[in-house]
Design a protein around this motif. Structure first.
Motif, PDB file in Angstrom:
ATOM      1  N   VAL A  91       5.663  -4.657  -0.454  1.00 19.74           N
ATOM      2  CA  VAL A  91       7.093  -4.477  -0.621  1.00 19.74           C
ATOM      3  C   VAL A  91       7.406  -3.903  -2.000  1.00 19.74           C
ATOM      4  O   VAL A  91       8.249  -2.996  -2.137  1.00 19.74           O
ATOM      5  N   SER A  92       6.735  -4.385  -3.033  1.00 22.98           N
ATOM      6  CA  SER A  92       7.014  -3.872  -4.372  1.00 22.98           C
ATOM      7  C   SER A  92       6.555  -2.427  -4.543  1.00 22.98           C
ATOM      8  O   SER A  92       7.177  -1.666  -5.271  1.00 22.98           O
ATOM      9  N   PHE A  93       5.478  -2.029  -3.855  1.00 18.14           N
ATOM     10  CA  PHE A  93       5.050  -0.630  -3.928  1.00 18.14           C
ATOM     11  C   PHE A  93       6.010   0.281  -3.182  1.00 18.14           C
ATOM     12  O   PHE A  93       6.250   1.411  -3.605  1.00 18.14           O
ATOM     13  N   VAL A  94       6.553  -0.181  -2.077  1.00 17.81           N
ATOM     14  CA  VAL A  94       7.477   0.626  -1.279  1.00 17.81           C
ATOM     15  C   VAL A  94       8.813   0.781  -2.006  1.00 17.81           C
ATOM     16  O   VAL A  94       9.409   1.858  -2.025  1.00 17.81           O
TER      17      VAL A  94
END
Length: 62
Positions: A58-61
Motif C-alpha cells: 500500500v505504501s509503495f502504491v
C-alpha cells in the motif's frame, strides 16, 4: 505539533520486528517442548508478516 498529530494514519512500522520476535519465541518454545506456545507464536508471526507485506504494498502504491 508532533508527528503523530500531523500524520495520524501512519503507524510506527514495527510489524516486521514483532514478526521476527514471535518467530524466535516460537523456535525457543519448540526447542523446549512447548508446542502450544510455539504454534501460537508462529501464527502471530505469520499474521505480522502478512500485515507488513500488505502495508508495504500500500505504501509503495500510494
Amino acid at each position: 505539533m508532533t508527528l503523530a498529530q500531523q500524520y495520524p494514519l501512519q503507524s510506527s512500522g514495527n510489524f516486521i520486528e514483532y514478526a521476527v520476535l514471535f518467530f524466535i519465541l516460537a523456535l525457543v518454545a519448540a526447542a523446549l517442548g512447548a508446542s502450544g506456545v510455539a504454534g501460537v507464536s508462529m501464527t502471530i508471526a505469520k499474521w505480522f508478516v502478512i500485515i507488513f507485506i500488505v502495508l508495504a504494498i500500500v505504501s509503495f502504491v500510494l
